[in-house]
Design a protein around this motif. Sequence first.
Motif, PDB file in Angstrom:
ATOM      1  N   ARG A 194      11.137 -28.487 -15.173  1.00  0.00           N
ATOM      2  CA  ARG A 194       9.912 -29.220 -15.471  1.00  0.00           C
ATOM      3  C   ARG A 194       8.802 -28.223 -15.733  1.00  0.00           C
ATOM      4  N   GLY A 195       7.822 -28.649 -16.479  1.00  0.00           N
ATOM      5  CA  GLY A 195       6.685 -27.786 -16.758  1.00  0.00           C
ATOM      6  C   GLY A 195       5.506 -28.601 -17.229  1.00  0.00           C
ATOM      7  N   GLU A 196       4.361 -27.968 -17.267  1.00  0.00           N
ATOM      8  CA  GLU A 196       3.135 -28.600 -17.735  1.00  0.00           C
ATOM      9  C   GLU A 196       2.334 -27.588 -18.531  1.00  0.00           C
ATOM     10  N   VAL A 197       1.506 -28.095 -19.420  1.00  0.00           N
ATOM     11  CA  VAL A 197       0.573 -27.259 -20.162  1.00  0.00           C
ATOM     12  C   VAL A 197      -0.777 -27.360 -19.469  1.00  0.00           C
ATOM     13  N   VAL A 198      -1.385 -26.207 -19.206  1.00  0.00           N
ATOM     14  CA  VAL A 198      -2.708 -26.174 -18.575  1.00  0.00           C
ATOM     15  C   VAL A 198      -3.622 -25.263 -19.381  1.00  0.00           C
ATOM     16  N   ARG A 199      -4.919 -25.457 -19.201  1.00  0.00           N
ATOM     17  CA  ARG A 199      -5.874 -24.675 -19.980  1.00  0.00           C
ATOM     18  C   ARG A 199      -6.853 -23.865 -19.129  1.00  0.00           C
ATOM     19  N   GLY A 255       5.486 -28.141  -7.126  1.00  0.00           N
ATOM     20  CA  GLY A 255       6.026 -27.702  -5.837  1.00  0.00           C
ATOM     21  C   GLY A 255       6.800 -26.405  -5.957  1.00  0.00           C
ATOM     22  N   GLY A 256       6.809 -25.630  -4.893  1.00  0.00           N
ATOM     23  CA  GLY A 256       7.555 -24.374  -4.866  1.00  0.00           C
ATOM     24  C   GLY A 256       6.953 -23.309  -5.754  1.00  0.00           C
ATOM     25  N   PRO A 257       7.658 -22.206  -5.909  1.00  0.00           N
ATOM     26  CA  PRO A 257       7.188 -21.136  -6.789  1.00  0.00           C
ATOM     27  C   PRO A 257       7.138 -21.611  -8.240  1.00  0.00           C
ATOM     28  N   VAL A 258       6.196 -21.070  -9.008  1.00  0.00           N
ATOM     29  CA  VAL A 258       6.056 -21.426 -10.417  1.00  0.00           C
ATOM     30  C   VAL A 258       5.935 -20.160 -11.258  1.00  0.00           C
ATOM     31  N   VAL A 259       6.169 -20.316 -12.552  1.00  0.00           N
ATOM     32  CA  VAL A 259       5.986 -19.238 -13.518  1.00  0.00           C
ATOM     33  C   VAL A 259       4.936 -19.698 -14.505  1.00  0.00           C
ATOM     34  N   LEU A 260       3.938 -18.866 -14.744  1.00  0.00           N
ATOM     35  CA  LEU A 260       2.901 -19.173 -15.726  1.00  0.00           C
ATOM     36  C   LEU A 260       3.135 -18.292 -16.942  1.00  0.00           C
ATOM     37  N   LYS A 261       3.060 -18.904 -18.118  1.00  0.00           N
ATOM     38  CA  LYS A 261       3.305 -18.178 -19.366  1.00  0.00           C
ATOM     39  C   LYS A 261       2.234 -18.552 -20.375  1.00  0.00           C
ATOM     40  N   ALA A 262       1.697 -17.574 -21.056  1.00  0.00           N
ATOM     41  CA  ALA A 262       0.736 -17.848 -22.123  1.00  0.00           C
ATOM     42  C   ALA A 262       1.479 -18.401 -23.327  1.00  0.00           C
ATOM     43  N   GLN A 263       0.814 -19.274 -24.073  1.00  0.00           N
ATOM     44  CA  GLN A 263       1.399 -19.744 -25.322  1.00  0.00           C
ATOM     45  C   GLN A 263       1.265 -18.613 -26.337  1.00  0.00           C
ATOM     46  N   ALA A 264       2.368 -17.990 -26.607  1.00  0.00           N
ATOM     47  CA  ALA A 264       2.419 -16.855 -27.529  1.00  0.00           C
ATOM     48  C   ALA A 264       3.820 -16.838 -28.125  1.00  0.00           C
ATOM     49  N   ALA A 265       4.019 -15.962 -29.075  1.00  0.00           N
ATOM     50  CA  ALA A 265       5.355 -15.828 -29.657  1.00  0.00           C
ATOM     51  C   ALA A 265       6.355 -15.586 -28.527  1.00  0.00           C
ATOM     52  N   ASP A 289       2.542 -20.112  -4.770  1.00  0.00           N
ATOM     53  CA  ASP A 289       1.867 -21.328  -4.330  1.00  0.00           C
ATOM     54  C   ASP A 289       0.729 -21.665  -5.303  1.00  0.00           C
ATOM     55  N   PRO A 290       0.111 -22.833  -5.148  1.00  0.00           N
ATOM     56  CA  PRO A 290      -0.945 -23.246  -6.079  1.00  0.00           C
ATOM     57  C   PRO A 290      -2.126 -22.281  -6.173  1.00  0.00           C
ATOM     58  N   ASN A 291      -2.531 -21.672  -5.061  1.00  0.00           N
ATOM     59  CA  ASN A 291      -3.655 -20.727  -5.120  1.00  0.00           C
ATOM     60  C   ASN A 291      -3.298 -19.483  -5.921  1.00  0.00           C
ATOM     61  N   GLU A 292      -2.078 -18.969  -5.729  1.00  0.00           N
ATOM     62  CA  GLU A 292      -1.631 -17.835  -6.537  1.00  0.00           C
ATOM     63  C   GLU A 292      -1.544 -18.226  -8.013  1.00  0.00           C
ATOM     64  N   ALA A 293      -1.165 -19.470  -8.286  1.00  0.00           N
ATOM     65  CA  ALA A 293      -1.088 -19.942  -9.677  1.00  0.00           C
ATOM     66  C   ALA A 293      -2.469 -19.915 -10.328  1.00  0.00           C
ATOM     67  N   ALA A 294      -3.496 -20.305  -9.585  1.00  0.00           N
ATOM     68  CA  ALA A 294      -4.866 -20.275 -10.127  1.00  0.00           C
ATOM     69  C   ALA A 294      -5.297 -18.849 -10.429  1.00  0.00           C
ATOM     70  N   VAL A 295      -4.980 -17.927  -9.539  1.00  0.00           N
ATOM     71  CA  VAL A 295      -5.339 -16.511  -9.752  1.00  0.00           C
ATOM     72  C   VAL A 295      -4.583 -15.958 -10.957  1.00  0.00           C
ATOM     73  N   ALA A 296      -3.290 -16.277 -11.046  1.00  0.00           N
ATOM     74  CA  ALA A 296      -2.481 -15.797 -12.168  1.00  0.00           C
ATOM     75  C   ALA A 296      -2.998 -16.351 -13.489  1.00  0.00           C
ATOM     76  N   ALA A 297      -3.366 -17.627 -13.501  1.00  0.00           N
ATOM     77  CA  ALA A 297      -3.900 -18.246 -14.730  1.00  0.00           C
ATOM     78  C   ALA A 297      -5.195 -17.569 -15.141  1.00  0.00           C
ATOM     79  N   ALA A 298      -6.046 -17.237 -14.189  1.00  0.00           N
ATOM     80  CA  ALA A 298      -7.297 -16.548 -14.505  1.00  0.00           C
ATOM     81  C   ALA A 298      -7.020 -15.169 -15.098  1.00  0.00           C
ATOM     82  N   ASP A 299      -5.964 -14.486 -14.622  1.00  0.00           N
ATOM     83  CA  ASP A 299      -5.603 -13.158 -15.151  1.00  0.00           C
ATOM     84  C   ASP A 299      -5.088 -13.238 -16.581  1.00  0.00           C
ATOM     85  N   ILE A 300      -4.380 -14.323 -16.881  1.00  0.00           N
ATOM     86  CA  ILE A 300      -3.809 -14.474 -18.220  1.00  0.00           C
ATOM     87  C   ILE A 300      -4.915 -14.798 -19.192  1.00  0.00           C
TER      88      ILE A 300
END
Length: 76
Positions: free
Chosen positions: A22-27, A40-50, A65-76
């Motif tokens: 499962r996955g979702e698109v976020v901005r 839930g659980g660990p997640v992988v964040l990926k930029a929309q790129a080739a 976790d969700p807080n790490e996901a927010a930090v990772a998204a900010a880094d991307i």
Amino acid sequence: MARLPEYQGKHLLSAAGVSVPRGEVVRDPAAARDAAARLGGPVVLKAQAAPTGRASQGVIRFAADPNEAAVAAADI
């Protein structure tokens, strides 16, 4: 081998009966936090790129976790 965007590849695999994660698109980081909480659980964040070269560009991040996901998204 075809080079498809991830969402197209997941659609084709799913249509062929292959289980896909499962996955979702976020901005933004807040949306990433919310999506990680829903998934839930660990997640992988990926930029929309080739599809090739994302790892070497640093636009794939892992979050436990969700807080790490927010930090990772900010880094991307």
